[in-house]
Design a protein around this motif. Sequence first.
Motif, mmCIF file in Angstrom:
data_model
loop_
_atom_site.group_PDB
_atom_site.id
_atom_site.type_symbol
_atom_site.label_atom_id
_atom_site.label_comp_id
_atom_site.label_asym_id
_atom_site.label_seq_id
_atom_site.Cartn_x
_atom_site.Cartn_y
_atom_site.Cartn_z
ATOM 1 N N GLN A 16 0.815 -1.212 0.000
ATOM 2 C CA GLN A 16 0.000 0.000 0.000
ATOM 3 C C GLN A 16 0.854 1.269 0.000
ATOM 4 O O GLN A 16 0.497 2.252 -0.659
ATOM 5 N N SER A 17 1.971 1.270 0.698
ATOM 6 C CA SER A 17 2.828 2.459 0.691
ATOM 7 C C SER A 17 3.483 2.649 -0.676
ATOM 8 O O SER A 17 3.647 3.784 -1.148
ATOM 9 N N ASP A 18 3.848 1.547 -1.344
ATOM 10 C CA ASP A 18 4.359 1.638 -2.714
ATOM 11 C C ASP A 18 3.284 2.205 -3.642
ATOM 12 O O ASP A 18 3.577 3.009 -4.534
ATOM 13 N N VAL A 55 4.444 6.430 11.432
ATOM 14 C CA VAL A 55 5.837 6.872 11.450
ATOM 15 C C VAL A 55 6.595 6.241 10.285
ATOM 16 O O VAL A 55 7.347 6.918 9.569
ATOM 17 N N ASN A 56 6.407 4.952 10.067
ATOM 18 C CA ASN A 56 7.078 4.274 8.950
ATOM 19 C C ASN A 56 6.630 4.829 7.604
ATOM 20 O O ASN A 56 7.436 4.968 6.674
ATOM 21 N N LEU A 57 5.345 5.154 7.494
ATOM 22 C CA LEU A 57 4.846 5.736 6.248
ATOM 23 C C LEU A 57 5.461 7.113 6.027
ATOM 24 O O LEU A 57 5.895 7.440 4.908
ATOM 25 N N CYS A 58 5.512 7.922 7.074
ATOM 26 C CA CYS A 58 6.117 9.252 6.959
ATOM 27 C C CYS A 58 7.582 9.151 6.545
ATOM 28 O O CYS A 58 8.051 9.902 5.688
ATOM 29 N N LYS A 59 8.320 8.229 7.142
ATOM 30 C CA LYS A 59 9.730 8.040 6.787
ATOM 31 C C LYS A 59 9.878 7.691 5.316
ATOM 32 O O LYS A 59 10.759 8.203 4.617
ATOM 33 N N LYS A 60 9.010 6.824 4.828
ATOM 34 C CA LYS A 60 9.079 6.425 3.416
ATOM 35 C C LYS A 60 8.816 7.624 2.511
ATOM 36 O O LYS A 60 9.463 7.781 1.474
ATOM 37 N N LEU A 61 7.889 8.476 2.905
ATOM 38 C CA LEU A 61 7.545 9.640 2.091
ATOM 39 C C LEU A 61 8.640 10.704 2.142
ATOM 40 O O LEU A 61 8.914 11.357 1.137
ATOM 41 N N TRP A 62 9.277 10.896 3.309
ATOM 42 C CA TRP A 62 10.293 11.949 3.347
ATOM 43 C C TRP A 62 11.631 11.477 2.792
ATOM 44 O O TRP A 62 12.515 12.285 2.519
#
Length: 226
Positions: A16-18, A55-62
Amino acid sequence: AIKVLNKITNSNFKQQSDQLLKILLENKEKESVLIIANLILEKVWYDKGFYNLYVNLCKKLWENDEWVSEGYQILSMKKGNKMEYFYTLQFDVKQTPSSMKGPFDSNKKALDEAKQMSNFRSVFISLCRDNFYKRAEYITEAANLPETSQKYKLKRRLFGTVEILGHFFMVGGIDENIIHFMNMSLLHTDNLHQSGAKFPEEIEALKLLWDIVIKKMKPVSMSEYY
């Protein structure tokens, strides 16, 4: 993006994050970073059991700068015999002539700072900061409401904001000095006439933050709280 955020769980995180990044890369526009930051912060407020997920999603985006490339613009102008470089943040809804940042003596320096300021991490933390500063407004409004979902949501805007910043600190997303500032601000130590929290909700927020960050805080830096 909303559909993906509603579907994402720890078990399907990568898929989903991809997918979210794919959507953002295929639909770049100047306000993407602000829209996504707001959407995720709202999820954080009301899905309080999923901080590690967000937090993990935010890290992936930044960690991916490409999807926010429409969020800034580099400008140049000649002054005398040399060129000066500036940037503007395209998602700044309060854009004024003074919003142009610079001058820089090279295009690279202007570009590097523009990328830093439009990075998802910077924008998300700025949103958290703005909500933290507005806490008295939320607390006062909630105090005048009966026990309703709206009252709960207003309080969660403070509690969820301090908790997600605490979790960011734990993964190295923000510096310890920001945590110190938040602690001192909740205790109103800058008020010469009346120090100490003004609202019970500030004490509750301080306790929520403290429980998250205490294991990582440097002992020498904690002496000021005693």
